[in-house]
Scaffold this active site. Structure first.
Site, PDB file in Angstrom:
ATOM      1  N   HIS A  76      58.179  30.808  36.207  1.00 58.70           N
ATOM      2  CA  HIS A  76      58.060  29.472  36.807  1.00 58.70           C
ATOM      3  C   HIS A  76      57.808  28.442  35.729  1.00 58.70           C
ATOM      4  CE1 HIS A  76      57.133  30.456  41.291  1.00 58.70           C
ATOM      5  NE2 HIS A  76      58.222  31.028  40.851  1.00 58.70           N
ATOM      6  N   TYR A 204      50.685  23.002  45.407  1.00 51.91           N
ATOM      7  CA  TYR A 204      49.254  22.787  45.624  1.00 51.91           C
ATOM      8  C   TYR A 204      49.122  21.537  46.490  1.00 51.91           C
ATOM      9  CZ  TYR A 204      48.046  26.121  41.920  1.00 51.91           C
ATOM     10  OH  TYR A 204      47.887  27.262  41.167  1.00 51.91           O
ATOM     11  N   PRO A 296      39.677  30.248  42.174  1.00 48.96           N
ATOM     12  CA  PRO A 296      41.034  30.646  41.794  1.00 48.96           C
ATOM     13  C   PRO A 296      42.019  29.484  41.659  1.00 48.96           C
ATOM     14  CG  PRO A 296      40.593  31.221  44.083  1.00 48.96           C
ATOM     15  CD  PRO A 296      39.320  30.693  43.540  1.00 48.96           C
ATOM     16  N   LYS A 300      42.962  31.370  36.859  1.00 47.50           N
ATOM     17  CA  LYS A 300      42.455  31.761  35.545  1.00 47.50           C
ATOM     18  C   LYS A 300      41.738  33.111  35.494  1.00 47.50           C
ATOM     19  CE  LYS A 300      43.910  28.192  33.438  1.00 47.50           C
ATOM     20  NZ  LYS A 300      45.326  28.409  33.238  1.00 47.50           N
ATOM     21  N   TYR A 387      47.260  24.548  32.518  1.00 48.70           N
ATOM     22  CA  TYR A 387      47.731  25.479  33.547  1.00 48.70           C
ATOM     23  C   TYR A 387      48.414  26.695  32.914  1.00 48.70           C
ATOM     24  CZ  TYR A 387      49.291  27.182  38.038  1.00 48.70           C
ATOM     25  OH  TYR A 387      49.475  27.966  39.152  1.00 48.70           O
TER      26      TYR A 387
HETATM   27  C1  LIG Z   1      39.630  38.689  46.775  1.00 50.89           C
HETATM   28  C2  LIG Z   1      39.969  38.138  45.410  1.00 50.89           C
HETATM   29  C3  LIG Z   1      41.067  37.282  45.260  1.00 50.89           C
HETATM   30  C4  LIG Z   1      41.386  36.758  44.010  1.00 50.89           C
HETATM   31  N1  LIG Z   1      42.437  35.910  43.879  1.00 50.89           N
HETATM   32  C5  LIG Z   1      42.723  35.387  42.670  1.00 50.89           C
HETATM   33  C6  LIG Z   1      43.796  34.492  42.509  1.00 50.89           C
HETATM   34  O1  LIG Z   1      44.487  34.157  43.467  1.00 50.89           O
HETATM   35  N2  LIG Z   1      44.037  33.993  41.263  1.00 50.89           N
HETATM   36  C7  LIG Z   1      43.263  34.356  40.178  1.00 50.89           C
HETATM   37  O2  LIG Z   1      43.527  33.915  39.049  1.00 50.89           O
HETATM   38  N3  LIG Z   1      42.256  35.189  40.309  1.00 50.89           N
HETATM   39  C8  LIG Z   1      41.975  35.717  41.519  1.00 50.89           C
HETATM   40  N4  LIG Z   1      40.947  36.563  41.642  1.00 50.89           N
HETATM   41  C9  LIG Z   1      40.227  36.916  40.431  1.00 50.89           C
HETATM   42  C10 LIG Z   1      40.931  38.043  39.692  1.00 50.89           C
HETATM   43  O3  LIG Z   1      41.468  38.963  40.601  1.00 50.89           O
HETATM   44  C11 LIG Z   1      39.886  38.674  38.783  1.00 50.89           C
HETATM   45  O4  LIG Z   1      39.482  37.692  37.859  1.00 50.89           O
HETATM   46  C12 LIG Z   1      40.380  39.919  38.049  1.00 50.89           C
HETATM   47  O5  LIG Z   1      40.526  40.987  38.952  1.00 50.89           O
HETATM   48  C13 LIG Z   1      39.397  40.299  36.943  1.00 50.89           C
HETATM   49  O6  LIG Z   1      39.725  41.552  36.434  1.00 50.89           O
HETATM   50  P1  LIG Z   1      38.585  42.547  35.955  1.00 50.89           P
HETATM   51  O7  LIG Z   1      39.304  43.744  35.439  1.00 50.89           O
HETATM   52  O8  LIG Z   1      37.646  41.833  35.079  1.00 50.89           O
HETATM   53  O9  LIG Z   1      37.740  42.904  37.266  1.00 50.89           O
HETATM   54  P2  LIG Z   1      38.172  43.696  38.568  1.00 50.89           P
HETATM   55  O10 LIG Z   1      39.604  43.494  38.862  1.00 50.89           O
HETATM   56  O11 LIG Z   1      37.177  43.336  39.610  1.00 50.89           O
HETATM   57  O12 LIG Z   1      37.983  45.210  38.167  1.00 50.89           O
HETATM   58  C14 LIG Z   1      36.726  45.814  38.056  1.00 50.89           C
HETATM   59  C15 LIG Z   1      36.857  47.290  38.403  1.00 50.89           C
HETATM   60  O13 LIG Z   1      35.609  47.931  38.173  1.00 50.89           O
HETATM   61  C16 LIG Z   1      35.353  48.822  39.234  1.00 50.89           C
HETATM   62  N5  LIG Z   1      33.910  49.069  39.289  1.00 50.89           N
HETATM   63  C17 LIG Z   1      32.932  48.258  39.762  1.00 50.89           C
HETATM   64  N6  LIG Z   1      31.734  48.829  39.620  1.00 50.89           N
HETATM   65  C18 LIG Z   1      31.961  50.022  39.041  1.00 50.89           C
HETATM   66  C19 LIG Z   1      31.100  51.088  38.645  1.00 50.89           C
HETATM   67  N7  LIG Z   1      29.781  51.032  38.819  1.00 50.89           N
HETATM   68  N8  LIG Z   1      31.643  52.179  38.074  1.00 50.89           N
HETATM   69  C20 LIG Z   1      32.982  52.265  37.878  1.00 50.89           C
HETATM   70  N9  LIG Z   1      33.842  51.273  38.255  1.00 50.89           N
HETATM   71  C21 LIG Z   1      33.330  50.176  38.825  1.00 50.89           C
HETATM   72  C22 LIG Z   1      35.919  48.114  40.444  1.00 50.89           C
HETATM   73  O14 LIG Z   1      36.192  48.997  41.511  1.00 50.89           O
HETATM   74  C23 LIG Z   1      37.182  47.506  39.867  1.00 50.89           C
HETATM   75  O15 LIG Z   1      38.283  48.388  39.958  1.00 50.89           O
HETATM   76  C24 LIG Z   1      40.608  37.104  42.879  1.00 50.89           C
HETATM   77  C25 LIG Z   1      39.517  37.962  43.023  1.00 50.89           C
HETATM   78  C26 LIG Z   1      39.177  38.470  44.273  1.00 50.89           C
HETATM   79  C27 LIG Z   1      37.986  39.394  44.399  1.00 50.89           C
END
Ligand SMILES: Cc1cc2nc3c(=O)[nH]c(=O)nc-3n(C[C@H](O)[C@H](O)[C@H](O)COP(=O)(O)OP(=O)(O)OC[C@H]3O[C@@H](n4cnc5c(N)ncnc54)[C@H](O)[C@@H]3O)c2cc1C
Length: 396
Positions: A76, A204, A296, A300, A387
Site C-alpha cells: 500500500h 481512517y 493501534p 505500531k 506512518y
Molecule cells: C486483540 C489485539 C489486537 C491488536 N491489533 C493490533 C492492530 O490492529 N495493529 C497493531 O499494530 N497492533 C495490534 N495489536 C498489537 C500487536 O498485536 C502486538 O503489539 C504484537 O503482538 C506484539 O508482539 P509480541 O511478540 O511482543 O507479543 P505477543 O504477540 O503478545 O506474544 C507474546 C507471546 O508470549 C506468550 N506468553 C505470555 N506469557 C507467557 C509465559 N508465561 N510463558 C510462555 N509464553 C507466554 C503469549 O501466549 C504470546 O504468544 C493488537 C493486540 C491485541 C492483543
C-alpha cells in the site's frame, strides 16, 4: 521427570517478537529455545495486527521467512482520511519513496513457526514460563511447566518476549521498573469477514458518532473497526448491528462499496498506552509488548516488537561473535527512543480521530487539524514518514 535444558538464549513467548528473534539468532548460529504458554493452534489463530512497515518486512527477509509475505502481501502506497464529508489521500510513496505491506500478524506468525519447525528447532508449546531467576548476576534460569511438571532452561541470556501479561516483567522487582500508562475511555470493536474491502487502501474515519477504520487482510478478507465504549461487550453486537453502525460512519463514496457478510471473528480491543523502563535487567531483556503497548491507531505495536528485536539480535550477535557488551548496554536506551517516537505519533493520531466527548468545540479542532494536515505538503510528509515507520537508528 523434570528436565534441564541448556541453551544460549532462552526466549519466552512465540509472538512476533520471540519468533523473529529466534530466526535472526539462528542465522548467526546462536542456540535458542522458545517457550510458549499457549497451544500452536491458539497462537496461529489469534487475529491482531496487519500493517507491516518496511523495516519489519526487511527483518522477515533477513530471517529468510518472506516468501508468502512477498507473494501474498499487499503493498500500500497510501491511506485515506475521511472527515467532515471529505476524503483526502496521503501518498506515502510520493512523500517518502516507500509504502507499507498489508500482511496479517496471524500469517506472519504461522510462517515463522513453520519455518522454525522445518529447520528442526524447538518451540515448546503449552509450556508456560513460571519465573525467571538469577538474571542479575548469575546464570539465568527460566522455570517452566510442561504436562504438569516443572522444568528449567539454563541460559546465558533471557529474552522476555511474552507480551503485556507475561512473566518476564513480573519477575523484576517493582521498585526497579518505571511504568508509564495512559488508559483511554474507549475501545475498538473489530470484525473480520470474508468480504472484499470497501477500498483498495485503508480509510481512517473521523466521524461525529466516533472513529472507524476500514482495513483488510487480502483482496477478499476485510477487517473493520468502530470505536465503542470501554465497557461494551461483543455479545451486545449482532453482525447486522455492526455493519449498520459502520455504514453510518463511512464517507458517502464508500457507502455503496460496502459488502457485508458473517463474522469470522469479532472482538473488542481496549485502547491503552503502557511503557516499562528500562528494557534490560542484567541478563534479562524485554522486547515487544512485554515492555510497551500502544493504541493501534498508528499500526505500531507489531512493528515496534520487530524493531526491538532488530536491536536485540544485533546486540546478542555482537556479543557471541566478538565478546562485545557495548550493544547489550545500549539496547534499552536505543529501543526506547524508537518506542517513544512511535508513541508520540500513535497518541497524536488517536487524539485526532476519536470522539472523546460531546463537546463540538473539540470536534471542530480535530477537523481544523485534519484540514491542515492533509492540506500542507510539510504536514503530509511528516505524517507519511511516521506512518511508514521511523528509520532504525544506526546500531553497530
Ligand atoms: C486483540 C489485539 C489486537 C491488536 N491489533 C493490533 C492492530 O490492529 N495493529 C497493531 O499494530 N497492533 C495490534 N495489536 C498489537 C500487536 O498485536 C502486538 O503489539 C504484537 O503482538 C506484539 O508482539 P509480541 O511478540 O511482543 O507479543 P505477543 O504477540 O503478545 O506474544 C507474546 C507471546 O508470549 C506468550 N506468553 C505470555 N506469557 C507467557 C509465559 N508465561 N510463558 C510462555 N509464553 C507466554 C503469549 O501466549 C504470546 O504468544 C493488537 C493486540 C491485541 C492483543
Amino acid at each position: 521427570m523434570a528436565k534441564t535444558i541448556r541453551t544460549q538464549v532462552g526466549i519466552i513467548g512465540s509472538g512476533p517478537a520471540g519468533l523473529l528473534l529466534s530466526h535472526l539468532l539462528d542465522k548467526h548460529g546462536i542456540e535458542t529455545i522458545v517457550l510458549e504458554r499457549q497451544s500452536r493452534l491458539h497462537v496461529e489463530g489469534r487475529i491482531r495486527a496487519g500493517v507491516l512497515e518496511q523495516g519489519t518486512a526487511r527483518l522477515m527477509r533477513e530471517a529468510g521467512v518472506n516468501e508468502r509475505m512477498d507473494n501474498e502481501g499487499l503493498v500500500h502506497d497510501g491511506v485515506s482520511l475521511a472527515f467532515g464529508n471529505r476524503v483526502e489521500r496521503i501518498d506515502f510513496r510520493a512523500h517518502t519513496g516507500k509504502g507499507v505491506i498489508i500482511y496479517g500478524q496471524t500469517e506472519m506468525t504461522k510462517d515463522l513457526i513453520q519455518a522454525r519447525l522445518n529447520a528442526g528447532k524447538a518451540i515448546e508449546f503449552e509450556a508456560p514460563a513460571l519465573a525467571v531467576e538469577d538474571y542479575r548476576t548469575g546464570t539465568p534460569r527460566i522455570i517452566y511447566e510442561k504436562n504438569g511438571e516443572r522444568h528449567e532452561v539454563i541460559c546465558d541470556f533471557v529474552a522476555g518476549c511474552d507480551g503485556s501479561h507475561g512473566v518476564s516483567r513480573q519477575s523484576i522487582p517493582a521498585e526497579q521498573l518505571t511504568l508509564f500508562e495512559k488508559v483511554y475511555p474507549f475501545g475498538w470493536l473489530g470484525i473480520l469477514a470474508e468480504v472484499p474491502p470497501v477500498n483498495d487502501e485503508l480509510i481512517y474515519i473521523n466521524h461525529e458518532r466516533g472513529f472507524a477504520l476500514c482495513s483488510m487482510r487480502s483482496h477478499t478478507r476485510s477487517r473493520y473497526y468502530i470505536q465503542c465504549a470501554l465497557e461494551d461487550h461483543v455479545e451486545n453486537w449482532s453482525d447486522e448491528d455492526f455493519w449498520k453502525e459502520l455504514h453510518r460512519r463511512l464517507p458517502s463514496a464508500a457507502k455503496d462499496q460496502l459488502v457485508t457478510g458473517p463474522r469470522l471473528e469479532m472482538s473488542i480491543a481496549p485502547l491503552r498506552c503502557f511503557v516499562a523502563e528500562p528494557m534490560r535487567f542484567g541478563k534479562l531483556f524485554l522486547a515487544g509488548d512485554a515492555a510497551h503497548i500502544m493504541p493501534p491507531t498508528g499500526a505500531k505495536g507489531l512493528n515496534l516488537a520487530a524493531s526491538d528485536v532488530f536491536f536485540l539480535s544485533r546486540a546478542l550477535t555482537a556479543y557471541y561473535a566478538e565478546k562485545r557488551t557495548d550493544l547489550l548496554d545500549r539496547y534499552s536506551e536505543t529501543a526506547l527512543r524508537r518506542v517513544w517516537g512511535s508513541i508520540r505519533f500513535s497518541l497524536w493520531y488517536t487524539s485526532l480521530l476519536h470522539k472523546f466527548d460531546e463537546d463540538p468545540f473539540n470536534h471542530r479542532i480535530q477537523l481544523a487539524d485534519l484540514t491542515y494536515m492533509t492540506g500542507s505538503e510539510a504536514a503530509r510528509t511528516s505524517f507519511a514518514e511516521n506512518y511508514i515507520g521511523l528509520p532504525f537508528e544506526k546500531f553497530e
